[in-house]
Scaffold this motif. Structure first.
Motif, short mmCIF file in Angstrom:
data_model
loop_
_atom_site.label_atom_id
_atom_site.label_comp_id
_atom_site.label_asym_id
_atom_site.label_seq_id
_atom_site.Cartn_x
_atom_site.Cartn_y
_atom_site.Cartn_z
N ARG A 71 3.65 7.37 3.19
CA ARG A 71 5.10 6.53 3.87
C ARG A 71 4.53 5.17 3.90
O ARG A 71 5.43 4.20 3.69
N THR A 72 3.40 4.78 4.81
CA THR A 72 3.24 3.46 5.09
C THR A 72 3.05 2.65 3.91
O THR A 72 3.65 1.38 3.92
N GLU A 117 6.65 2.08 2.59
CA GLU A 117 7.43 0.91 3.46
C GLU A 117 6.87 -0.58 3.37
O GLU A 117 7.66 -1.30 3.22
N GLU A 118 5.81 -0.47 3.28
CA GLU A 118 4.95 -1.94 2.88
C GLU A 118 5.73 -2.49 1.70
O GLU A 118 6.14 -3.87 1.38
N THR A 121 14.65 -1.05 4.61
CA THR A 121 13.52 -0.13 5.11
C THR A 121 14.25 0.93 6.04
O THR A 121 13.52 1.89 6.19
N THR A 122 15.15 0.69 6.71
CA THR A 122 15.73 1.75 7.78
C THR A 122 15.99 2.87 7.30
O THR A 122 16.27 3.85 7.73
N LEU A 151 14.40 4.40 4.89
CA LEU A 151 13.23 5.41 4.24
C LEU A 151 13.31 6.64 4.96
O LEU A 151 12.96 7.65 4.22
N ASP A 152 13.43 6.91 6.41
CA ASP A 152 13.28 7.98 7.00
C ASP A 152 14.45 8.95 6.54
O ASP A 152 14.00 10.02 6.13
#
Length: 164
Positions: A100-101, A104-105, A117-118, A120-121
């Motif tokens: 995930r990190t 997100e990057e 990116t909000t 992504l969850d």
């Protein structure tokens, strides 16, 4: 297939080029209302996705009588992939997956994309990974797009040939 930010578009283009097949960007099949909703940070629901999936399925079906094609699409749920396979039998999925990190990057670094990116969850919450009984392969997204594409090609070559 995969969550936003896994490189579906980049790897999809490279994969299509490597296989000498036509490529289509799945995001281009979204109606304007879907793009506006996602741009505002609101996740799509199934009602939003059905027309989008049907448009993608039509594109895929229209290539079935030829040598095929490559299209990038999230296809996060099994029911979405089932719908695509029902429209275009023989579809094989390349599930791009990773930490995930890292994803997100990569999302944060891209410019001009409507998906924030909000969301992504919500993508990870919706994701139903490719199952063993679904035709396809899992490919890790670490490394360069070229390395990811090479892993995808190798995994696809290792798939058993279907028998009638």
């Amino acid at each position: 297939m995969g969550v936003a930010g896994t490189g579906k578009s980049t790897v999809g283009r490279l994969l299509a080029d490597s296989l000498a097949l036509p490529y289509a960007e799945g995001d281009a099949f979204h109606p304007a209302a879907n793009v506006a909703k996602m741009s505002a940070g609101t996740p799509l629901d199934d009602r939003d996705r059905w027309p989008w999936l049907d448009a993608i399925g039509d594109w895929m079906r229209n290539r079935a009588g030829y040598s095929g094609g490559v299209i990038s699409a999230s296809a996060l749920k099994r029911v979405y992939r089932d719908r695509l396979r029902a429209t275009a039998p023989g579809t094989v999925f390349v599930h791009l997956t990773g930490e995930r990190t890292l994803i997100e990057e990569r999302m944060a670094a891209r410019k001009g994309h409507f998906m924030p990116t909000t969301l992504l969850d919500s993508q990870f919450a919706t994701l139903e990974p490719l199952q063993a009984d679904e035709p396809g392969v899992l490919v890790d997204v670490s490394g360069t797009p070229e390395e990811i594409t090479e892993r995808a090609l190798a995994a696809l070559r290792d798939l058993p040939v279907p028998t009638a």
